[in-house]
Design an enzyme around this catalytic site. Structure first.
Site, PDB file in Angstrom:
ATOM      1  N   LYS A 102     -41.049  59.631 -27.539  1.00 57.25           N
ATOM      2  CA  LYS A 102     -40.560  58.253 -27.632  1.00 57.25           C
ATOM      3  C   LYS A 102     -39.086  58.354 -28.001  1.00 57.25           C
ATOM      4  O   LYS A 102     -38.742  58.673 -29.140  1.00 57.25           O
ATOM      5  CB  LYS A 102     -41.348  57.469 -28.673  1.00 57.25           C
ATOM      6  CG  LYS A 102     -40.945  56.016 -28.743  1.00 57.25           C
ATOM      7  CD  LYS A 102     -41.609  55.304 -29.917  1.00 57.25           C
ATOM      8  CE  LYS A 102     -40.843  54.040 -30.217  1.00 57.25           C
ATOM      9  NZ  LYS A 102     -40.971  53.664 -31.621  1.00 57.25           N
ATOM     10  N   GLY A 163     -38.893  46.184 -36.967  1.00 57.86           N
ATOM     11  CA  GLY A 163     -39.301  45.773 -38.309  1.00 57.86           C
ATOM     12  C   GLY A 163     -38.971  44.339 -38.662  1.00 57.86           C
ATOM     13  O   GLY A 163     -39.191  43.916 -39.806  1.00 57.86           O
ATOM     14  N   ALA A 190     -41.351  47.237 -30.903  1.00 59.38           N
ATOM     15  CA  ALA A 190     -40.479  46.687 -31.952  1.00 59.38           C
ATOM     16  C   ALA A 190     -40.449  45.162 -31.977  1.00 59.38           C
ATOM     17  O   ALA A 190     -40.397  44.505 -30.934  1.00 59.38           O
ATOM     18  CB  ALA A 190     -39.044  47.203 -31.818  1.00 59.38           C
ATOM     19  N   GLY A 191     -40.487  44.653 -33.191  1.00 59.54           N
ATOM     20  CA  GLY A 191     -40.292  43.230 -33.422  1.00 59.54           C
ATOM     21  C   GLY A 191     -41.548  42.385 -33.489  1.00 59.54           C
ATOM     22  O   GLY A 191     -41.513  41.240 -33.926  1.00 59.54           O
ATOM     23  N   ASN A 212     -46.298  48.658 -35.585  1.00 56.30           N
ATOM     24  CA  ASN A 212     -46.358  49.427 -36.829  1.00 56.30           C
ATOM     25  C   ASN A 212     -46.215  48.501 -38.046  1.00 56.30           C
ATOM     26  O   ASN A 212     -47.168  48.211 -38.743  1.00 56.30           O
ATOM     27  CB  ASN A 212     -45.308  50.530 -36.848  1.00 56.30           C
ATOM     28  CG  ASN A 212     -45.553  51.567 -37.935  1.00 56.30           C
ATOM     29  OD1 ASN A 212     -45.071  52.681 -37.865  1.00 56.30           O
ATOM     30  ND2 ASN A 212     -46.336  51.267 -38.965  1.00 56.30           N
ATOM     31  N   SER A 213     -45.001  47.979 -38.254  1.00 56.26           N
ATOM     32  CA  SER A 213     -44.752  47.185 -39.474  1.00 56.26           C
ATOM     33  C   SER A 213     -45.731  46.021 -39.611  1.00 56.26           C
ATOM     34  O   SER A 213     -46.204  45.739 -40.721  1.00 56.26           O
ATOM     35  CB  SER A 213     -43.326  46.631 -39.459  1.00 56.26           C
ATOM     36  OG  SER A 213     -42.396  47.666 -39.325  1.00 56.26           O
TER      37      SER A 213
END
Lengths: 266, 67
Positions: A102, A163, A190-191, A212-213
């Protein structure tokens, strides 16, 4: 009845789940493990960092990930140049025994926006060297074309900055990318902040979503991982089933023939 | 003696030391890790053949969680 589930083909492999999950930021390794299981994700992102002398040296973390039987996707997080990213990719290939990478080359510390020039440059080298590059990028059509020209087969546009939990900041750009590259693997990275963001991404026709976050920083990561799993499946099923077109005006769903109390001049 | 930098820390080691000897001397685990010298990846099978030089900057990296 038509079966809506379908295999996720990416990087030469096939998966049942279209949710990719990160392994960072969880309250504990045990919660990370349970959340990954609960998500049903079969691809998990990992990274490399400096080894502390005489410490655990990442072994306990790596043992947990290996015990889950998932495909690992190493990242180049923290790299700011093509050279750094290429070196980390080669180290990752040796450590994690995979050609998948990645590719993240950060160009701006404020919003962690990827550097298009360094990302494209690194992609050219890595593809030549046999890597399967998952390229992290902004939702930019020209950058997507350049990455594809460089041999990249998997694009990972951001929904919004890493994040931030701001969801899909520019659905129009994401829709444009999907339409421009109908056969390429496109994954939102992301986001994403909430399950409905993931669902919307899948409804746009994206092949997968990396979270993830949003899971790790929730109050209950194990439950949130399940919620994302359901959202991704629902979004994909909705996309495959064919979403009705929007209309300008209302249209009654109940038959109008035989409507009681109906008057011609109403 | 030579001065090198390992994971951002300056260390002094004997002249002519290999990566393999350096890892052992500094107590690094060799099980799951990768090495780069001056931003260049060094494959595992080169650890005993690669001799460190004055001023080398070495990264010894291990698996960690990532997003």
């Amino acid at each position: 009845m038509q079966k809506c589930s379908d295999k996720f083909k990416i990087g030469g492999k096939e998966f049942d789940s279209r949710l990719l999950i990160g392994s960072a930021l969880y309250p504990s390794p045990a919660i990370m493990e349970e959340a990954i299981k609960s998500s049903n994700a079969q691809i998990v992102t990992v990274s490399l960092r400096r080894q502390g002398v005489n410490k655990d040296a990442g072994e306990s973390f790596w043992n947990i990930i290996r015990s889950l039987g998932v495909e690992v996707l190493p990242n180049t997080a923290g790299c700011h140049s093509a050279k750094e990213a290429i070196t980390i990719a080669k180290m990752s290939r040796e450590v994690f025994q995979t050609d998948w990478i990645k590719l993240e080359v950060i160009g701006n510390q404020y919003n962690l926006q990827p550097d298009p020039y360094e990302t494209i440059s690194a992609t050219k080298e890595l593809v030549k060297d046999g890597f399967e590059v998952f390229a992290y990028m902004i939702d930019d059509l020209v950058m997507a074309h350049r990455l594809v020209d460089a041999g990249c087969k998997i694009l990972m546009p951001w929904g919004s900055p890493i994040g931030s939990g701001r969801g899909l900041a520019n659905p129009y750009n994401l829709k444009t990318l999907r339409e421009a590259f109908p056969k390429l693997n496109l994954i939102i990275d992301a986001g994403i902040g909430r399950p409905s963001d993931a669902l919307k991404a899948m409804e746009l026709g994206y092949d997968g979503v990396l979270i993830n976050s949003a899971v790790a920083l929730s109050k209950d990561p194990v439950s949130m991982a399940k919620a994302f799993s359901l959202a991704v499946n629902a979004g994909r099923m909705g996309y495959k089933a064919g979403i009705m077109p929007k209309r300008e005006l209302a249209s009654p769903s109940t038959p109008v023939v035989g409507t009681p109390f109906w008057h011609q001049n109403f | 003696m030579i001065k090198i930098v390992v994971n951002a820390k300056e260390v002094k080691l004997k002249k002519g030391i290999s990566i393999k000897e350096m890892l052992k001397e500094l107590g690094f685990s060799e099980d799951y890790m990768g090495v780069a010298i001056n931003l260049n990846f060094i494959p595992k099978d080169m650890y005993d053949k690669t001799i460190l030089k004055e001023g080398d900057s070495i990264e010894v990296l291990s698996p960690i969680c990532g997003g």
